[in-house]
Design an enzyme around this catalytic site. Sequence first.
Site, PDB file in Angstrom:
ATOM      1  N   GLU A 100      -6.595   4.831   7.852  1.00  0.00           N
ATOM      2  CA  GLU A 100      -6.333   6.253   7.583  1.00  0.00           C
ATOM      3  C   GLU A 100      -7.533   6.913   6.922  1.00  0.00           C
ATOM      4  O   GLU A 100      -7.799   8.099   7.138  1.00  0.00           O
ATOM      5  CB  GLU A 100      -5.064   6.382   6.712  1.00  0.00           C
ATOM      6  CG  GLU A 100      -3.815   6.112   7.536  1.00  0.00           C
ATOM      7  CD  GLU A 100      -2.685   5.447   6.771  1.00  0.00           C
ATOM      8  OE1 GLU A 100      -2.682   5.491   5.529  1.00  0.00           O
ATOM      9  OE2 GLU A 100      -1.791   4.874   7.438  1.00  0.00           O
ATOM     10  N   GLY A 149       2.910  -1.240   4.228  1.00  0.00           N
ATOM     11  CA  GLY A 149       3.004   0.195   3.953  1.00  0.00           C
ATOM     12  C   GLY A 149       4.448   0.575   3.648  1.00  0.00           C
ATOM     13  O   GLY A 149       4.935   0.385   2.532  1.00  0.00           O
ATOM     14  N   GLY A 150       5.140   1.081   4.652  1.00  0.00           N
ATOM     15  CA  GLY A 150       6.497   1.601   4.491  1.00  0.00           C
ATOM     16  C   GLY A 150       7.435   0.681   3.723  1.00  0.00           C
ATOM     17  O   GLY A 150       8.170   1.131   2.828  1.00  0.00           O
ATOM     18  N   GLU A 200      -5.437  -4.816  10.430  1.00  0.00           N
ATOM     19  CA  GLU A 200      -4.395  -3.824  10.670  1.00  0.00           C
ATOM     20  C   GLU A 200      -4.657  -3.115  11.996  1.00  0.00           C
ATOM     21  O   GLU A 200      -5.457  -2.176  12.040  1.00  0.00           O
ATOM     22  CB  GLU A 200      -4.373  -2.789   9.540  1.00  0.00           C
ATOM     23  CG  GLU A 200      -4.113  -3.369   8.174  1.00  0.00           C
ATOM     24  CD  GLU A 200      -3.448  -2.360   7.249  1.00  0.00           C
ATOM     25  OE1 GLU A 200      -2.371  -2.680   6.742  1.00  0.00           O
ATOM     26  OE2 GLU A 200      -3.971  -1.254   7.067  1.00  0.00           O
ATOM     27  N   SER A 250       3.460  -2.316  10.164  1.00  0.00           N
ATOM     28  CA  SER A 250       4.914  -2.416  10.319  1.00  0.00           C
ATOM     29  C   SER A 250       5.460  -3.801   9.997  1.00  0.00           C
ATOM     30  O   SER A 250       6.420  -4.251  10.624  1.00  0.00           O
ATOM     31  CB  SER A 250       5.336  -1.970  11.727  1.00  0.00           C
ATOM     32  OG  SER A 250       4.928  -0.635  11.960  1.00  0.00           O
ATOM     33  N   GLY A 253       2.626   2.243  10.711  1.00  0.00           N
ATOM     34  CA  GLY A 253       3.597   3.328  10.560  1.00  0.00           C
ATOM     35  C   GLY A 253       4.309   3.695  11.854  1.00  0.00           C
ATOM     36  O   GLY A 253       4.965   4.736  11.936  1.00  0.00           O
ATOM     37  N   ASN A 270       0.882  -1.167   0.000  1.00  0.00           N
ATOM     38  CA  ASN A 270       0.000   0.000   0.000  1.00  0.00           C
ATOM     39  C   ASN A 270       0.916   1.211   0.000  1.00  0.00           C
ATOM     40  O   ASN A 270       1.508   1.540   1.018  1.00  0.00           O
ATOM     41  CB  ASN A 270      -0.887  -0.030   1.256  1.00  0.00           C
ATOM     42  CG  ASN A 270      -1.741   1.227   1.385  1.00  0.00           C
ATOM     43  OD1 ASN A 270      -1.796   2.047   0.471  1.00  0.00           O
ATOM     44  ND2 ASN A 270      -2.403   1.381   2.531  1.00  0.00           N
ATOM     45  N   TRP A 271       1.029   1.837  -1.173  1.00  0.00           N
ATOM     46  CA  TRP A 271       1.967   2.959  -1.278  1.00  0.00           C
ATOM     47  C   TRP A 271       1.463   4.206  -0.559  1.00  0.00           C
ATOM     48  O   TRP A 271       2.224   5.136  -0.334  1.00  0.00           O
ATOM     49  CB  TRP A 271       2.229   3.265  -2.755  1.00  0.00           C
ATOM     50  CG  TRP A 271       3.246   2.358  -3.387  1.00  0.00           C
ATOM     51  CD1 TRP A 271       3.919   1.323  -2.773  1.00  0.00           C
ATOM     52  CD2 TRP A 271       3.728   2.405  -4.739  1.00  0.00           C
ATOM     53  NE1 TRP A 271       4.782   0.736  -3.667  1.00  0.00           N
ATOM     54  CE2 TRP A 271       4.693   1.371  -4.875  1.00  0.00           C
ATOM     55  CE3 TRP A 271       3.448   3.211  -5.834  1.00  0.00           C
ATOM     56  CZ2 TRP A 271       5.368   1.141  -6.081  1.00  0.00           C
ATOM     57  CZ3 TRP A 271       4.119   2.978  -7.035  1.00  0.00           C
ATOM     58  CH2 TRP A 271       5.072   1.957  -7.147  1.00  0.00           C
ATOM     59  N   LYS A 272       0.162   4.269  -0.268  1.00  0.00           N
ATOM     60  CA  LYS A 272      -0.423   5.472   0.359  1.00  0.00           C
ATOM     61  C   LYS A 272      -0.085   6.695  -0.515  1.00  0.00           C
ATOM     62  O   LYS A 272      -0.012   6.564  -1.728  1.00  0.00           O
ATOM     63  CB  LYS A 272       0.072   5.618   1.797  1.00  0.00           C
ATOM     64  CG  LYS A 272      -0.106   4.309   2.590  1.00  0.00           C
ATOM     65  CD  LYS A 272       0.121   4.464   4.053  1.00  0.00           C
ATOM     66  CE  LYS A 272      -0.074   3.109   4.741  1.00  0.00           C
ATOM     67  NZ  LYS A 272       0.060   3.180   6.178  1.00  0.00           N
ATOM     68  N   HIS A 308      -9.373   1.478   4.807  1.00  0.00           N
ATOM     69  CA  HIS A 308      -8.108   1.591   5.539  1.00  0.00           C
ATOM     70  C   HIS A 308      -8.299   2.517   6.735  1.00  0.00           C
ATOM     71  O   HIS A 308      -9.057   3.490   6.661  1.00  0.00           O
ATOM     72  CB  HIS A 308      -7.017   2.125   4.610  1.00  0.00           C
ATOM     73  CG  HIS A 308      -5.656   2.014   5.213  1.00  0.00           C
ATOM     74  ND1 HIS A 308      -5.186   2.940   6.120  1.00  0.00           N
ATOM     75  CD2 HIS A 308      -4.690   1.071   5.088  1.00  0.00           C
ATOM     76  CE1 HIS A 308      -3.970   2.561   6.509  1.00  0.00           C
ATOM     77  NE2 HIS A 308      -3.652   1.440   5.898  1.00  0.00           N
TER      78      HIS A 308
END
Length: 247
Positions: free
Chosen positions: A96, A231-232, A164, A210, A170, A9-11, A94
């Site tokens: 966010e 993510g990251g 999640e 993470s 993150g 997930n590049w966000k 998600h």
Amino acid sequence: MRKPFIAGNWKMNMTAESGTALIKELRPLVKEAKCEVALCVPAILIPAMVKAAKGSRIKIGAENVHWAEKGAYTGEISVNMLKEYGVKYVIIGHSERRQYFGETDETVNKRTLAALAGGLTPIVCVGETLKERESGKTNDVLDRQLTEGLKGVEDLTKLVIAYEPVWAIGTGKTATDEQAQETIAYIRKKLSKLFSRKEANRVRIQYGGSMNAKNCKGLMAQPDIDGGLIGGASLTTDFACIVNFDK
Ligand code: 13P
């Protein structure tokens, strides 16, 4: 047998240029992967990333989709617009989006039903905040998100669930293997009540929060964890290490 599924997930990261360069690096690294591999990217990058990933193991997904077929919804993207570019997956709900953009279980449900009706595979995200976990409300929160978010779904196996925990996103703080397994097993149990045991045993449930090149092996070894939503670590070639968790 549930086929493992690792999705990035590049966000709101990467550009067409940096994304294309990363996919070029990833392509040979994920060539031998046994799992399903996807990168969910910002809508504007979809055409360029589909082109960059063409002929590789990487499928391109979106980060959100609207429920209406078309109409006056400024800034939104429809199922057909995604399908036109060969998108297969779409992240829905998600944390966010829930936290910053007013996403609710009801809108998660509408988006999920629309994606399924259009033949996309929704990756429906659920998970509790730190406050909810610490006050012993994790299972209640998951019950609500699953019951409301998946209302009216006819075939559970056509979607993917991503667990999640918000406190692990993150933050560099990962759920332990045991915490992730325990909660995902609970989700599967809840799904067998809401749907059927057969469907619950077949639906894939990812862990997200993470997940990285180091901790992926332990998490993926858990019996109920079928993949990761990354993510990251999906912004670098570390993503390939996760995809190759079984090597
Ligand atoms: P991080 O891997 O950066 O914690 O993000 C997880 C996530 O939100 C994936 O959807």
